[in-house]
Enzyme design. Structure first.
Site, PDB file in Angstrom:
ATOM      1  N   ALA A 168      64.114 102.319  63.162  1.00 18.89           N
ATOM      2  CA  ALA A 168      63.295 101.166  62.401  1.00 18.89           C
ATOM      3  C   ALA A 168      65.294 100.946  61.425  1.00 18.89           C
ATOM      4  O   ALA A 168      66.194 101.711  60.992  1.00 18.89           O
ATOM      5  CB  ALA A 168      62.871 101.793  61.974  1.00 18.89           C
ATOM      6  N   ASP A 169      65.058  99.441  61.455  1.00 27.20           N
ATOM      7  CA  ASP A 169      65.894  99.370  60.082  1.00 27.20           C
ATOM      8  C   ASP A 169      65.901  98.381  59.764  1.00 27.20           C
ATOM      9  O   ASP A 169      65.344  97.585  59.370  1.00 27.20           O
ATOM     10  CB  ASP A 169      67.424  99.164  60.817  1.00 27.20           C
ATOM     11  CG  ASP A 169      68.757  98.928  60.078  1.00 27.20           C
ATOM     12  OD1 ASP A 169      69.425 100.184  59.667  1.00 27.20           O
ATOM     13  OD2 ASP A 169      69.224  97.375  60.048  1.00 27.20           O
TER      14      ASP A 169
END
Length: 191
Positions: free
Chosen positions: A68-69
């Site tokens: 995730a970012d």
């Protein structure tokens, strides 16, 4: 059971998965968050999340990996983590009294399947005084946060309005992530 791995060092993402009673281990990807070409915010978070998940899946190919970012975008300009006090102050002054978008990209991968998506939430700040900004920066909280604030911490008192999923701002859109994990047979533990 196939191991489920969170490809992140984020304590917030870890806490959200624990809150959802998902069993996982953590293995941080060694991906540099630099891209050769500029991308729009939605494409950028998808690309970075995919790179993180892929890097860890390459090390542990018999696993299910979540990368995730999260980024903050103001008028299509990406605001990353501030490198110093001056940058933190500049970002907070820019966001003061304005609306900005927070994007979180999620990539869940196994050797047989891939689900990648992003969520966008719009956040509006109250106008901030120089003293409020200075005191917040002195707290140290802005320095490992995109956009120089943590909504789940002291930064909460800047927020006038949210349109979208709160957890997207924290770093993992929980409801959509749990639904995607079900496609990989990863479910919350029952007590």
């Amino acid at each position: 059971m196939i191991p489920f791995i969170l490809a992140s060092s984020s304590p917030r993402r870890k806490q959200l998965l624990e809150q959802m009673r998902v069993s996982f281990e953590t293995l941080v990807s060694d991906v540099e968050e630099e891209l050769a070409r500029p991308l729009p915010p939605d494409e950028l978070v998808l690309e970075l999340a995919s790179q993180k998940a892929t890097a860890v899946l390459n090390k542990r190919p018999d696993s299910i990996v979540l990368g995730a970012d999260t980024i903050v975008s103001y008028e299509q300009e990406v605001l990353g983590k501030p490198r110093n006090k001056k940058e933190a102050i500049q970002m907070l002054k820019l966001l003061s009294g304005q609306s900005h978008d927070v994007f979180t990209g999620v990539s869940i991968r196994s050797k047989h399947k891939q689900i990648t998506f992003f969520q966008k939430t719009t956040v509006t700040f109250y106008p901030l005084t120089d003293d409020e900004i200075e005191n917040y920066v002195k707290s140290g909280e802005p320095f490992d946060k995109a956009g120089s604030y943590a909504i789940q911490g002291l930064g909460a008192y800047f927020v006038k309005e949210i349109r979208g999923d709160y957890f997207t701002i924290v770093g993992l859109p929980v409801a959509k992530t749990i639904r995607a994990l079900a496609e990989f047979q990863v479910y919350p533990k029952q007590h």
